[in-house]
Enzyme design. Structure first.
Site, mmCIF file in Angstrom:
data_model
loop_
_atom_site.group_PDB
_atom_site.id
_atom_site.type_symbol
_atom_site.label_atom_id
_atom_site.label_comp_id
_atom_site.label_asym_id
_atom_site.label_seq_id
_atom_site.Cartn_x
_atom_site.Cartn_y
_atom_site.Cartn_z
ATOM 1 N N GLU A 113 49.597 7.187 36.869
ATOM 2 C CA GLU A 113 49.641 8.588 37.285
ATOM 3 C C GLU A 113 51.094 9.063 37.329
ATOM 4 O O GLU A 113 52.009 8.289 37.602
ATOM 5 C CB GLU A 113 48.966 8.776 38.644
ATOM 6 C CG GLU A 113 49.495 7.894 39.771
ATOM 7 C CD GLU A 113 50.669 8.494 40.500
ATOM 8 O OE1 GLU A 113 50.917 9.708 40.309
ATOM 9 O OE2 GLU A 113 51.345 7.769 41.239
ATOM 10 N N GLY A 142 63.036 9.963 48.905
ATOM 11 C CA GLY A 142 62.094 9.216 49.727
ATOM 12 C C GLY A 142 60.712 9.361 49.128
ATOM 13 O O GLY A 142 60.566 9.597 47.928
ATOM 14 N N CYS A 147 56.628 7.013 46.166
ATOM 15 C CA CYS A 147 56.807 6.406 44.839
ATOM 16 C C CYS A 147 58.194 5.827 44.601
ATOM 17 O O CYS A 147 58.339 4.622 44.385
ATOM 18 C CB CYS A 147 56.487 7.431 43.747
ATOM 19 S SG CYS A 147 54.763 7.938 43.692
#
Length: 437
Positions: A151, A260, A263
């Site tokens: 994704e 941050g 991911c």
């Protein structure tokens, strides 16, 4: 098509709702009964703009359902997506694949007829091989093909990213699996979304490489911002000057307090560990990880310096807590390190965030939480903009100044996202400090 989505977290819920909106029949499976009960009641476990309406409409149309039972949904499915969490593993920072492998074992016992099992979770190179081994070991007679379909969703813009993607990456060398995956994404044909079909390991690495490159761009411009402050240049103009170069591009060149989220921190760390294990260390990515970690803590020191070198006994107001706007995600948010650094220096923290305070309270219980931006600033010695929510872009600076605590010296505005013009802030009576300006 019939789709089973294993995991109703951020990726699984958004992907499942969007696939249902394409016209497929989707069942989202999750082990947490409370989460499934909330979803069936129309309550979203995450904040993502437009998601509640999308889910409600597709539930109403009976294209989307939620369940804790995997067997029936998997048995009927043409494609089964694994979209469970892969957090950093304690101890070594490698991706924790236990949820992925547990899902593979459960799926194996429920498969019926030819099915494509798709790893949607972000997983290290070779994970698909292990998923296939687990399934075939648990059910030797199964007719299955394991594919990778990483994704590329941005929190806060996930629905648009899914429906109008830059690319769709499919990792498989099985013609039948490729045909199923092309059918899954056929509704995007009119958008001309390119489908890149590779082998499985290449697809797995593509996701990590993409996130590491974007994290490197953020870290690069943050270091340039520090240089700009030292030599009297303006990082925003530097970013514009290099971003107009088509080989570089303007995206991810906004200086700030560090990256941050769900991911970049875990994916860069997992890529570093994978490369070290393979004997091909990625020194550039290792440095990106180290510099970003140091930068978050350095932002607290920046606030302290702007306050004259000490914040002991002072009240510091923070606007924005989530790692980016349009999400309630607090994972690895810069605000966590900033608050810790300021509290260590003796400051009292008051904070406000439009969506993130429920999660923030559990992580930072000693912070005082305000009902809006103006209440947050009331009586504060310094105001820090940490997250660039749209609601913070046009604040009444005169009202803010009047409500803050100040004597002979002007109140301090530390803008870690550069959303205000320094001259304008000064005209409204603030001592302004930005990033790289």
């Amino acid at each position: 098509m019939k789709v089973a989505m294993i995991g109703a977290g951020y990726v699984g819920l958004v992907s499942g709702a969007c696939l249902a909106d394409f016209g497929h029949t989707v069942v989202c499976i999750d082990r947490e009964p409370d989460k499934i009960a909330s979803l069936n009641a129309g309550r979203m476990p995450i904040y993502e703009p437009g998601l509640d309406a999308l889910v409600a409409e597709n539930v109403r149309q009976r294209r989307l359902a939620f369940s804790t039972s995997m067997r029936e949904a998997v048995a009927d499915a043409d494609a089964v997506f694994i979209a469970v969490g892969t957090p950093s593993r304690r101890g070594d920072g490698f991706a924790d694949l236990s949820f992925v492998f547990d899902a593979a074992r459960e799926i194996a016992g429920a498969l019926s007829g030819f099915t494509v099992v798709v790893t949607k979770s972000t997983v290290p190179v070779g994970t698909g091989d292990e998923v296939e081994r687990i399934i075939r070991e648990a059910n030797p007679a199964v007719e299955v093909s394991v594919a990778s379909n990483p994704e590329f969703l941005r929190e806060g813009a996930a629905i648009a990213d899914f429906k109008r993607p830059d690319r769709i990456v499919v990792g498989t060398q099985d013609a039948r699996a490729e045909a199923v995956m092309r059918e899954v994404y056929r509704p995007l044909y009119l958008n001309q979304a390119p489908i890149l079909v590779t082998d499985r390991r290449t697809a797995e690495l593509t996701k990590y490489a993409a996130n590491a490159f974007l994290a490197a761009k953020i870290t690069f411009i943050n270091e340039v911002a520090d240089l700009c402050e030292a030599v009297g240049a303006d990082v925003q103009q530097v970013a514009r000057g290099i971003g107009l170069d088509k080989r570089i591009g303007p995206k991810f060149l906004h200086a700030g307090p560090g990256y941050g989220g769900s991911c970049f921190p875990k994916d860069t760390l997992a890529l570093v560990k994978t490369a070290q294990d393979a004997g091909t260390p990625l020194r550039l990515v290792e440095t990106v990880v180290a510099v970003n970690d140091q930068r978050k803590r350095a932002m607290a020191r920046k606030v302290i310096k702007a306050c004259g070198g000490s914040v002991r006994g002072k009240t510091v107001a923070l606007l924005g807590l989530t790692f980016k706007p349009d999400t309630d995600d607090m994972r690895d948010a810069p605000s966590l390190a900033i608050v810790a650094g300021l509290q260590d220096a003796g400051a009292r923290i008051v904070a406000y965030d439009p969506e993130g305070m429920a999660h923030a309270r559990a992580l930072m219980p000693e912070v005082t939480y305000a009902e809006d931006a103006y209440a947050c600033a009331e009586g504060a010695d310094a105001l820090v903009i940490v997250t660039e929510w749209n609601a913070f872009r046009a604040l009444d600076l005169d009202r803010l100044r009047q409500t803050m605590a100040f004597g002979e010296a002007a109140p301090v505005l530390i803008d870690l996202r550069n959303i205000y013009d320094p001259a304008s802030a000064a005209r409204h009576g603030f001592t302004y400090r930005g990033i790289g300006r």
